[in-house]
Scaffold this motif. Sequence first.
Motif, PDB file in Angstrom:
ATOM      1  N   ALA A  20       0.824  -1.219   0.000  1.00 60.35           N
ATOM      2  CA  ALA A  20       0.000   0.000   0.000  1.00 60.35           C
ATOM      3  C   ALA A  20       0.853   1.262   0.000  1.00 60.35           C
ATOM      4  CB  ALA A  20      -0.943  -0.004   1.198  1.00 60.35           C
ATOM      5  N   THR A  21       2.140   1.125   0.265  1.00 60.16           N
ATOM      6  CA  THR A  21       3.017   2.301   0.270  1.00 60.16           C
ATOM      7  C   THR A  21       3.786   2.454  -1.033  1.00 60.16           C
ATOM      8  OG1 THR A  21       4.852   1.075   1.253  1.00 60.16           O
ATOM      9  CG2 THR A  21       3.310   2.164   2.766  1.00 60.16           C
ATOM     10  N   ASN A  22       3.474   1.629  -2.020  1.00 63.54           N
ATOM     11  CA  ASN A  22       4.172   1.700  -3.297  1.00 63.54           C
ATOM     12  C   ASN A  22       3.176   1.817  -4.434  1.00 63.54           C
ATOM     13  OD1 ASN A  22       6.177   1.644  -5.203  1.00 63.54           O
ATOM     14  ND2 ASN A  22       6.413  -0.572  -5.156  1.00 63.54           N
ATOM     15  N   PRO A  23       2.998   2.972  -5.006  1.00 62.24           N
ATOM     16  CA  PRO A  23       3.653   4.235  -4.685  1.00 62.24           C
ATOM     17  C   PRO A  23       3.057   4.838  -3.418  1.00 62.24           C
ATOM     18  CG  PRO A  23       2.041   4.617  -6.396  1.00 62.24           C
ATOM     19  CD  PRO A  23       2.038   3.130  -6.109  1.00 62.24           C
ATOM     20  N   PRO A  24       3.813   5.711  -2.774  1.00 63.71           N
ATOM     21  CA  PRO A  24       3.307   6.319  -1.542  1.00 63.71           C
ATOM     22  C   PRO A  24       2.086   7.190  -1.813  1.00 63.71           C
ATOM     23  CG  PRO A  24       5.557   7.052  -2.038  1.00 63.71           C
ATOM     24  CD  PRO A  24       5.139   6.136  -3.128  1.00 63.71           C
ATOM     25  N   PRO A  25       1.193   7.279  -0.852  1.00 64.55           N
ATOM     26  CA  PRO A  25       0.032   8.155  -1.025  1.00 64.55           C
ATOM     27  C   PRO A  25       0.496   9.597  -1.227  1.00 64.55           C
ATOM     28  CG  PRO A  25      -0.053   6.985   1.103  1.00 64.55           C
ATOM     29  CD  PRO A  25       1.216   6.626   0.439  1.00 64.55           C
ATOM     30  N   ALA A  26      -0.091  10.281  -2.196  1.00 65.39           N
ATOM     31  CA  ALA A  26       0.385  11.613  -2.571  1.00 65.39           C
ATOM     32  C   ALA A  26      -0.483  12.744  -2.029  1.00 65.39           C
ATOM     33  CB  ALA A  26       0.475  11.720  -4.091  1.00 65.39           C
ATOM     34  N   THR A  27      -1.756  12.508  -1.874  1.00 62.02           N
ATOM     35  CA  THR A  27      -2.659  13.568  -1.427  1.00 62.02           C
ATOM     36  C   THR A  27      -3.117  13.281   0.001  1.00 62.02           C
ATOM     37  OG1 THR A  27      -4.666  12.452  -2.168  1.00 62.02           O
ATOM     38  CG2 THR A  27      -3.520  13.837  -3.791  1.00 62.02           C
ATOM     39  N   ASP A  28      -3.696  14.300   0.639  1.00 61.22           N
ATOM     40  CA  ASP A  28      -4.222  14.090   1.989  1.00 61.22           C
ATOM     41  C   ASP A  28      -5.316  13.024   1.985  1.00 61.22           C
ATOM     42  OD1 ASP A  28      -2.503  15.875   3.191  1.00 61.22           O
ATOM     43  OD2 ASP A  28      -3.934  17.532   3.192  1.00 61.22           O
ATOM     44  N   ALA A  29      -6.151  13.013   0.961  1.00 61.58           N
ATOM     45  CA  ALA A  29      -7.220  12.009   0.881  1.00 61.58           C
ATOM     46  C   ALA A  29      -6.628  10.607   0.753  1.00 61.58           C
ATOM     47  CB  ALA A  29      -8.149  12.310  -0.290  1.00 61.58           C
ATOM     48  N   GLU A  30      -5.594  10.457  -0.062  1.00 65.92           N
ATOM     49  CA  GLU A  30      -4.939   9.159  -0.197  1.00 65.92           C
ATOM     50  C   GLU A  30      -4.263   8.749   1.104  1.00 65.92           C
ATOM     51  OE1 GLU A  30      -2.283   9.729  -3.480  1.00 65.92           O
ATOM     52  OE2 GLU A  30      -3.828   9.307  -4.971  1.00 65.92           O
ATOM     53  N   ARG A  31      -3.662   9.712   1.796  1.00 66.58           N
ATOM     54  CA  ARG A  31      -3.030   9.407   3.080  1.00 66.58           C
ATOM     55  C   ARG A  31      -4.078   8.996   4.114  1.00 66.58           C
ATOM     56  NH1 ARG A  31       0.700  13.015   1.013  1.00 66.58           N
ATOM     57  NH2 ARG A  31      -0.343  14.921   1.632  1.00 66.58           N
ATOM     58  N   ALA A  32      -5.216   9.660   4.122  1.00 65.65           N
ATOM     59  CA  ALA A  32      -6.289   9.289   5.054  1.00 65.65           C
ATOM     60  C   ALA A  32      -6.766   7.870   4.759  1.00 65.65           C
ATOM     61  CB  ALA A  32      -7.444  10.282   4.949  1.00 65.65           C
ATOM     62  N   GLU A  33      -6.912   7.548   3.481  1.00 62.53           N
ATOM     63  CA  GLU A  33      -7.319   6.196   3.091  1.00 62.53           C
ATOM     64  C   GLU A  33      -6.264   5.177   3.514  1.00 62.53           C
ATOM     65  OE1 GLU A  33      -8.603   3.748  -0.942  1.00 62.53           O
ATOM     66  OE2 GLU A  33      -8.444   5.923  -1.019  1.00 62.53           O
ATOM     67  N   PHE A  34      -4.981   5.536   3.351  1.00 61.09           N
ATOM     68  CA  PHE A  34      -3.899   4.647   3.773  1.00 61.09           C
ATOM     69  C   PHE A  34      -3.945   4.413   5.281  1.00 61.09           C
ATOM     70  CE2 PHE A  34       0.310   4.364   5.726  1.00 61.09           C
ATOM     71  CZ  PHE A  34       0.682   3.106   5.279  1.00 61.09           C
ATOM     72  N   PHE A  35      -4.123   5.485   6.056  1.00 61.16           N
ATOM     73  CA  PHE A  35      -4.160   5.323   7.511  1.00 61.16           C
ATOM     74  C   PHE A  35      -5.364   4.496   7.950  1.00 61.16           C
ATOM     75  CE2 PHE A  35      -1.255   9.094   7.769  1.00 61.16           C
ATOM     76  CZ  PHE A  35      -0.207   8.420   8.374  1.00 61.16           C
ATOM     77  N   ASP A  36      -6.468   4.607   7.238  1.00 60.01           N
ATOM     78  CA  ASP A  36      -7.621   3.762   7.540  1.00 60.01           C
ATOM     79  C   ASP A  36      -7.262   2.292   7.304  1.00 60.01           C
ATOM     80  OD1 ASP A  36     -10.535   3.423   8.144  1.00 60.01           O
ATOM     81  OD2 ASP A  36     -10.501   2.590   6.104  1.00 60.01           O
ATOM     82  N   PHE A  37      -6.618   2.024   6.180  1.00 58.08           N
ATOM     83  CA  PHE A  37      -6.203   0.659   5.869  1.00 58.08           C
ATOM     84  C   PHE A  37      -5.172   0.156   6.885  1.00 58.08           C
ATOM     85  CE2 PHE A  37      -3.406  -2.303   3.481  1.00 58.08           C
ATOM     86  CZ  PHE A  37      -4.324  -3.337   3.346  1.00 58.08           C
ATOM     87  N   LYS A  38      -4.213   1.014   7.233  1.00 50.97           N
ATOM     88  CA  LYS A  38      -3.195   0.648   8.212  1.00 50.97           C
ATOM     89  C   LYS A  38      -3.839   0.298   9.553  1.00 50.97           C
ATOM     90  CE  LYS A  38       0.969   2.548  10.377  1.00 50.97           C
ATOM     91  NZ  LYS A  38       1.874   3.709  10.408  1.00 50.97           N
ATOM     92  N   ALA A  39      -4.833   1.077   9.947  1.00 50.15           N
ATOM     93  CA  ALA A  39      -5.536   0.802  11.204  1.00 50.15           C
ATOM     94  C   ALA A  39      -6.230  -0.559  11.150  1.00 50.15           C
ATOM     95  CB  ALA A  39      -6.549   1.904  11.495  1.00 50.15           C
ATOM     96  N   ARG A  40      -6.859  -0.868  10.007  1.00 50.17           N
ATOM     97  CA  ARG A  40      -7.533  -2.161   9.871  1.00 50.17           C
ATOM     98  C   ARG A  40      -6.532  -3.312   9.911  1.00 50.17           C
ATOM     99  NH1 ARG A  40     -10.388  -3.661   5.713  1.00 50.17           N
ATOM    100  NH2 ARG A  40      -9.311  -2.419   4.162  1.00 50.17           N
TER     101      ARG A  40
END
Length: 83
Positions: free
Chosen positions: A23-43
């Motif tokens: 999920a970090t490749n490519p890294p999230p570029a926008t705040d919305a993508e980062r929020a989605e990543f953190f949601d996934f990371k939390a799960r």
Amino acid sequence: MSDDPRDLSGLSSPELVRLLLDATNPPPATDAERAEFFDFKARVFATLADQDENPAAATFAARAHSDRDRLLAQIENEKWGGL
């Protein structure tokens, strides 16, 4: 991120870690993508905490939820101009 599975409970710990790394490749570029990543990371970490009875994973899940919530609040604030 949108192609990540919603139900993570059937995956092994190594599979969960691989998904998180992917999920970090490519890294999230926008705040919305980062929020989605953190949601996934939390799960992912919540699942690891449940499967392995790991309190450290539960802590990481809580931090990821907090990061997601902070980003979502920032996005909302920028959207409405701080009103």
